[in-house]
Design an enzyme around this catalytic site. Structure first.
Site, short mmCIF file in Angstrom:
data_model
loop_
_atom_site.label_atom_id
_atom_site.label_comp_id
_atom_site.label_asym_id
_atom_site.label_seq_id
_atom_site.Cartn_x
_atom_site.Cartn_y
_atom_site.Cartn_z
N LYS A 32 0.73 -1.29 -0.03
CA LYS A 32 -0.05 0.07 -0.06
C LYS A 32 1.01 1.16 0.07
CE LYS A 32 -2.29 1.86 3.74
NZ LYS A 32 -2.07 3.41 3.62
N ASP A 62 -3.47 4.52 -1.92
CA ASP A 62 -4.29 4.92 -0.98
C ASP A 62 -4.33 6.50 -1.01
OD1 ASP A 62 -6.30 5.16 1.19
OD2 ASP A 62 -4.40 4.76 2.67
N LYS A 64 -7.23 8.56 -1.12
CA LYS A 64 -8.51 8.91 -0.42
C LYS A 64 -8.99 10.27 -1.13
CE LYS A 64 -7.47 7.38 4.35
NZ LYS A 64 -6.20 6.78 4.07
N ASP A 67 -13.52 15.18 -4.00
CA ASP A 67 -13.58 16.35 -4.85
C ASP A 67 -14.84 16.22 -5.65
OD1 ASP A 67 -12.99 18.91 -6.08
OD2 ASP A 67 -10.74 18.37 -5.49
N THR A 118 -10.92 6.81 11.13
CA THR A 118 -10.94 6.21 12.58
C THR A 118 -10.30 7.09 13.69
OG1 THR A 118 -8.88 5.02 12.03
CG2 THR A 118 -10.92 3.76 12.29
N ARG A 209 3.59 -0.61 10.35
CA ARG A 209 4.75 -0.87 11.52
C ARG A 209 5.27 -2.21 11.86
NH1 ARG A 209 2.51 4.45 14.16
NH2 ARG A 209 0.68 3.40 13.44
O1 C5P Z 1 1.73 1.09 10.92
P1 C5P Z 1 0.34 0.62 10.97
O2 C5P Z 1 0.19 -0.99 10.74
O3 C5P Z 1 -0.70 1.45 12.05
O4 C5P Z 1 -0.27 1.34 9.49
C1 C5P Z 1 -1.56 1.34 8.98
C2 C5P Z 1 -1.80 1.84 7.65
O5 C5P Z 1 -3.19 1.82 7.47
C3 C5P Z 1 -1.30 3.34 7.69
O6 C5P Z 1 -0.88 3.35 6.23
C4 C5P Z 1 -2.54 4.17 7.98
O7 C5P Z 1 -2.34 5.32 7.33
C5 C5P Z 1 -3.68 3.16 7.29
N1 C5P Z 1 -4.90 3.51 7.93
C6 C5P Z 1 -5.19 3.34 9.25
N2 C5P Z 1 -6.52 3.49 9.59
C7 C5P Z 1 -7.37 3.93 8.77
C8 C5P Z 1 -7.07 4.04 7.50
C9 C5P Z 1 -6.03 3.75 7.08
O8 C5P Z 1 -4.17 3.09 10.08
N3 C5P Z 1 -8.51 4.17 9.34
#
Ligand code: C5P
Length: 228
Positions: A32, A62, A64, A67, A118, A209
């Site tokens: 992603k 991604d 998002k 517009d 979220t 992460r």
């Molecule tokens: O590092 P981590 O596992 O928290 O990354 C989650 C990924 O999902 C990030 O790219 C974050 O921007 C994305 N994301 C999220 N929550 C959402 C939508 C997207 O954590 N509601």
């Protein structure tokens, strides 16, 4: 667990992203790329990641998008040049915008809608004039997204059950907020393990992460992929 995990490459640095993707090419992960990467590297960067990731890996762009329909149509058409398998728009852009995005995608990429981010709670929504509780708003936007013809939505692990019950089995639910047991929560608050989310009905998981910040990302990815 095979081929159902997107690794979130959240850095603007191209060399670092390429190194990470190359390092992970031994496992069946998808990737992603979000605003952080795309704003810095553009479609040329997406092409470079695709080349390193190989044909087996799917690319989730991604962006998002949100517009007026005409502008979103242009952005979706441009994004198709990067050949992403998945592309995000905001469901709150409305039915006309979502339908326009689906038409512009020409079935060359799957359109996913983001419902309520979220990080927003009921108070945040109230402050922008949405008196509806966040959970109700998620379901309302998810239904609107499905009726508008999008392929699926991005949702938190805790929404999977209710969304599956209401949207059926074939609608894609792409789920971030995943933490293997024992890994750091970081800024994610309401997490689930990969197995819990898949058992509830997630179509794909998004994991950043726990893989990318691990001392050995390949070993971390292998552990996650072997869990199920
Ligand atoms: O590092 P981590 O596992 O928290 O990354 C989650 C990924 O999902 C990030 O790219 C974050 O921007 C994305 N994301 C999220 N929550 C959402 C939508 C997207 O954590 N509601």
């Amino acid at each position: 667990m095979t081929a159902r995990v997107f690794c979130a490459i959240d850095t603007p640095d191209l060399d670092q992203s390429i190194q990470l993707v190359r390092n992970l090419s031994a496992v069946p992960l998808h990737f992603k790329l979000g605003l952080e990467f795309f704003t810095a590297q553009g479609l040329a960067g997406v092409e470079k990641i695709r080349a390193v990731a190989g044909d087996r890996a799917e690319i989730f762009l991604d962006l998002k998008l949100h517009d007026i329909p005409n502008t979103v149509v242009g952005a979706v058409s441009s994004a198709l040049c990067g050949k992403p398998q998945f592309l995000t728009i905001h469901a709150s852009g409305g039915a006309a915008m979502m339908k326009a995005a689906v038409a512009a995608a020409e079935k060359k990429t799957k359109i996913l809608a983001v419902t309520v981010l979220t990080n927003l709670d009921d108070n945040d929504l109230s402050a922008i004039g949405q008196a509806t509780p966040a959970a109700d708003q998620v379901l309302r936007l998810a239904r609107l997204a499905q009726d508008s013809g999008v392929d699926g939505i991005v949702c938190s692990p805790h929404e999977i059950k209710i969304l599956r019950q209401n949207l059926g089995r074939n609608f894609l639910l792409v789920v971030p907020g995943i933490r293997p047991s024992g890994s750091a929560q970081g800024d994610q608050k309401r997490t689930m393990t990969p197995k819990e989310a898949l058992d509830l009905g997630a179509s794909y998981l998004v994991i950043g992460r726990p893989i990318t910040a691990a001392a050995d990302p390949l070993a971390a990815a292998k552990t996650i992929l072997d869990m199920k």
